[in-house]
Design a protein around this motif. Structure first.
Motif, PDB file in Angstrom:
ATOM      1  N   UNK A  32       0.502  -1.769   3.002  1.00 14.71           N
ATOM      2  CA  UNK A  32       1.345  -0.806   1.857  1.00 14.71           C
ATOM      3  C   UNK A  32       1.009   0.521   2.448  1.00 14.71           C
ATOM      4  N   UNK A  33       0.014   0.932   2.545  1.00 18.43           N
ATOM      5  CA  UNK A  33      -0.522   2.398   2.994  1.00 18.43           C
ATOM      6  C   UNK A  33       0.369   2.719   4.217  1.00 18.43           C
ATOM      7  N   UNK A  34       0.133   1.980   5.116  1.00 21.48           N
ATOM      8  CA  UNK A  34       1.124   2.225   6.271  1.00 21.48           C
ATOM      9  C   UNK A  34       2.663   2.499   6.161  1.00 21.48           C
ATOM     10  N   UNK A  35       3.211   1.249   5.215  1.00 22.74           N
ATOM     11  CA  UNK A  35       4.540   1.439   5.248  1.00 22.74           C
ATOM     12  C   UNK A  35       4.953   2.671   4.182  1.00 22.74           C
ATOM     13  N   UNK A  36       4.204   3.035   3.372  1.00 16.42           N
ATOM     14  CA  UNK A  36       4.612   3.962   2.546  1.00 16.42           C
ATOM     15  C   UNK A  36       4.463   5.479   3.255  1.00 16.42           C
ATOM     16  N   UNK A  37       3.503   5.460   4.245  1.00 15.61           N
ATOM     17  CA  UNK A  37       3.435   6.795   5.114  1.00 15.61           C
ATOM     18  C   UNK A  37       4.618   6.856   5.976  1.00 15.61           C
ATOM     19  N   UNK A  38       4.928   5.660   6.727  1.00 19.13           N
ATOM     20  CA  UNK A  38       6.187   5.608   7.559  1.00 19.13           C
ATOM     21  C   UNK A  38       7.373   5.964   6.750  1.00 19.13           C
ATOM     22  N   UNK A  39       7.360   5.415   5.489  1.00 15.66           N
ATOM     23  CA  UNK A  39       8.724   5.642   5.113  1.00 15.66           C
ATOM     24  C   UNK A  39       8.813   6.880   4.476  1.00 15.66           C
ATOM     25  N   UNK A  40       7.867   7.530   3.831  1.00 22.93           N
ATOM     26  CA  UNK A  40       8.157   8.755   3.094  1.00 22.93           C
ATOM     27  C   UNK A  40       7.739  10.243   3.887  1.00 22.93           C
ATOM     28  N   UNK A  41       7.234   9.937   4.938  1.00 22.00           N
ATOM     29  CA  UNK A  41       7.005  11.368   5.698  1.00 22.00           C
ATOM     30  C   UNK A  41       7.938  11.389   6.817  1.00 22.00           C
ATOM     31  N   UNK A  42       8.038  12.780   7.392  1.00 21.92           N
ATOM     32  CA  UNK A  42       8.623  13.205   8.599  1.00 21.92           C
ATOM     33  C   UNK A  42       7.603  13.907   9.257  1.00 21.92           C
ATOM     34  N   UNK A  43       7.645  13.934  10.627  1.00 21.60           N
ATOM     35  CA  UNK A  43       6.940  14.677  11.589  1.00 21.60           C
ATOM     36  C   UNK A  43       6.926  16.361  11.035  1.00 21.60           C
ATOM     37  N   UNK A  44       5.531  16.743  10.707  1.00 25.11           N
ATOM     38  CA  UNK A  44       5.460  17.910  10.368  1.00 25.11           C
ATOM     39  C   UNK A  44       5.042  18.185   8.831  1.00 25.11           C
ATOM     40  N   UNK A  59       1.053   8.723  -3.360  1.00 25.12           N
ATOM     41  CA  UNK A  59       0.637   7.396  -3.280  1.00 25.12           C
ATOM     42  C   UNK A  59      -0.736   7.279  -4.071  1.00 25.12           C
ATOM     43  N   UNK A  60      -0.925   6.399  -4.702  1.00 21.85           N
ATOM     44  CA  UNK A  60      -2.077   6.198  -5.347  1.00 21.85           C
ATOM     45  C   UNK A  60      -2.793   4.897  -5.391  1.00 21.85           C
ATOM     46  N   UNK A  61      -3.676   4.487  -4.693  1.00 15.59           N
ATOM     47  CA  UNK A  61      -4.504   3.397  -4.126  1.00 15.59           C
ATOM     48  C   UNK A  61      -5.542   3.348  -5.165  1.00 15.59           C
ATOM     49  N   UNK A  62      -5.114   2.046  -6.044  1.00 11.59           N
ATOM     50  CA  UNK A  62      -5.683   1.578  -6.880  1.00 11.59           C
ATOM     51  C   UNK A  62      -6.601   0.043  -6.813  1.00 11.59           C
TER      52      UNK A  62
END
Length: 397
Positions: A108-120, A207-210
Motif C-alpha cells: 500500500x505504501x509503494x502503490x501510494x507513493x508511485x501513484x501520487x508522486x511525480x519526480x521532483x 498518507x497515514x500509516x495506522x
C-alpha cells in the motif's frame, strides 16, 4: 560461458543505490548464526486467533480465493474494512469505490507513493521511519524531507514548528505513522489537529500509516487523521491484518480514502502484485468482525509484555522510552557506556545472546538516532523472560 556486459553502468537503478540488504535481514541472519533470541524483526512468534486460522482453512477447502480474487479485493473484506472504520471511528467509506485491499501495508505504501508522486516532488516524513518509506519515495523519483522526532519527557515528540518549516512549494505529501514505529509514540489529538490545519492550508495530500491502530496503551488514544476537519478527501489511510491479528505472513493490508485517491492508488497497485492472499482475505473479513473483547485482550497481553521487557531493559542499564503504542521499545545505550547503536547491536548476540535493531538505520540524520536501539516485545512471555535474564548480564559486564 555467460556473456559479459560491457556497460560500466551499475545494474541497480540509481534511485535505489543507497538501499542494500535491509537491517532486518542482517540481524535475523545474525540471530540464526549465534542462536540468539531475536527481538529485532517485528513479527509475533505465535499465531493469531484459532477461529481466524480455521476461517482461512475453510476458505481454501471451499475454493474461495484459490484463483485470482477481484483486483480491489474480495467484496467480503472490503465491506468488513468499511464496517470497521465506521464502527470504530465514524468514518463512512463506500466498500466498492473507497476501499482497496493490498499485499500488506508495505505494498500500500509503494502503490501510494508511485501513484501520487511525480519526480521532483517532496515528501515530508517523520524520522525515524519504517525503512520502506525511503525506498518507495525514491522509486517514485521524489525527495524525502525528514522531520525528526526527538526524546523529551520520556517520549519522542514532534516539533510542529519544524514540521511547518519543512513544507515548501515543492511539498506534495505528508507521510505519517501513528502509532509510530520504531519510537512507540502516539500522536495526540492536538498534534494531529495542527497537522490537519497545515495540510489544508498548504493543500497537501497525507498518507497515514495506522497499522498499529489496535495497539495503544495506557492513556493514549488513536485518532485517525481522516476524522479531522478537511482531511477525509485528502488522506490515504493504511491498515494491516498482520499487526492487528498476528498473521504477518498472510500479507493482507488495505487502503481507505476518497474514491479519486483510491482509484489513483489502485492504478499503481494493479501493476505491482495485481492481487494476492485470496483465501486469507476471507479470513481477515471475519477477523475484523471479532468482538471488542478480542481487541481488549490483545492490548492487555501486549501491554503486559511491554512492561516485562521495558522493566528488564531498565534493570539491565538501558535508558528506556516506554512506548504508548506498537510492539517495540526504544532504548538508549549511553547509560551502558555505549554511543554507537549499530556497533552495539552487532556485538549484542555474542555478549548477551539477544538480537535488537539499531534505530540509526531509520534516520537520514544518522547522528540523531546513533544511541537508540529497538527491541520487539511481540513474543511469548517465556521468550521475553529469558531475554531479560540474558540482558541483565550487561549491567554487570
Amino acid at each position: 560461458m555467460a556473456a559479459m556486459t560491457s556497460s560500466a553502468r551499475p545494474f541497480l537503478n540509481r534511485r535505489l543505490a543507497e538501499f542494500g540488504t535491509t537491517i532486518f535481514a542482517e540481524m535475523s541472519a545474525l540471530a540464526l548464526r549465534t542462536g540468539s533470541i531475536n527481538l529485532g524483526q517485528g513479527f509475533p512468534d505465535t499465531d493469531g486467533p484459532e477461529e481466524i486460522r480455521e476461517a482461512a482453512v475453510r476458505a481454501l477447502r471451499d475454493g474461495r480465493g484459490n484463483q485470482y480474487p477481484p483486483g480491489p479485493g474480495v467484496p467480503e473484506l472490503r465491506r468488513a474494512v468499511a464496517d470497521h472504520q465506521l464502527r470504530r471511528y465514524g468514518l463512512a467509506y463506500d466498500p466498492d469505490t473507497e476501499v482497496l485491499v493490498t499485499a500488506g501495508a508495505t505494498e500500500a505504501i509503494a502503490a501510494a507513493m508511485l501513484a501520487l508522486l511525480e519526480p521532483g516532488d517532496e515528501v515530508v516524513a517523520l524520522e525515524p521511519y519504517y525503512d520502506s518509506y525511503a525506498a518507495c519515495i525514491a522509486m517514485a523519483g521524489a525527495r524525502r524531507v525528514p522531520v525528526t522526532l526527538r526524546p523529551a519527557d520520556g517520549r519522542f515528540r514532534l516539533d510542529l514548528d519544524e514540521l511547518r518549516d519543512a513544507v515548501t512549494d515543492r511539498t506534495r505529501l505528508l507521510l505519517l505513522n501513528t502509532p509510530h514505529n520504531p519510537t512507540g509514540t502516539v500522536l495526540t489529538r492536538a498534534e494531529l489537529a495542527a497537522i490537519a490545519e497545515l495540510a489544508v492550508e498548504r493543500d497537501l495530500l497525507v498518507v497515514t500509516d495506522e497499522v498499529y491502530e489496535h495497539l495503544v496503551f495506557d492513556d493514549a488514544e488513536h485518532v485517525p487523521l481522516a476524522t479531522l476537519p478537511g482531511m477525509r478527501e485528502r488522506t490515504v489511510t493504511l491498515g494491516s491484518a498482520g499487526k492487528s491479528f498476528s498473521f504477518t505472513g498472510w500479507k493482507v493490508g488495505w487502503v481507505t480514502a476518497s474514491a479519486p485517491l483510491v482509484t489513483a492508488v489502485r492504478s499503481a497497485k494493479q501493476y505491482l502484485t495485481y492481487v494476492a492472499s485470496g483465501p486469507f482475505q476471507y479470513a481477515v473479513a471475519e477477523a475484523l468482525a471479532l468482538p471488542e473483547t478480542y481487541f481488549e485482550d490483545f492490548r492487555a497481553d501486549m501491554r503486559a509484555k511491554r512492561d516485562l521487557l521495558a522493566g528488564g531493559l531498565a534493570e539491565a542499564g538501558f535508558g528506556v522510552y516506554v512506548p504508548s503504542g506498537t510492539y517495540f521499545v526504544t532504548t538508549d545505550v549511553r547509560p551502558l557506556g555505549e554511543t554507537d547503536g549499530v556497533a552495539f547491536c552487532r556485538s549484542l548476540p555474542e555478549r548477551a545472546g539477544v538480537v535488537a535493531i539499531p534505530n540509526a538505520v531509520f534516520y537520514d540524520h544518522r547522528e540523531e538516532g546513533a544511541p537508540f536501539v529497538r527491541f520487539a516485545f511481540c513474543k511469548r512471555t517465556e521468550v521475553l523472560q529469558e531475554a531479560v535474564t540474558r540482558l541483565k548480564g550487561l549491567a554487570h559486564a
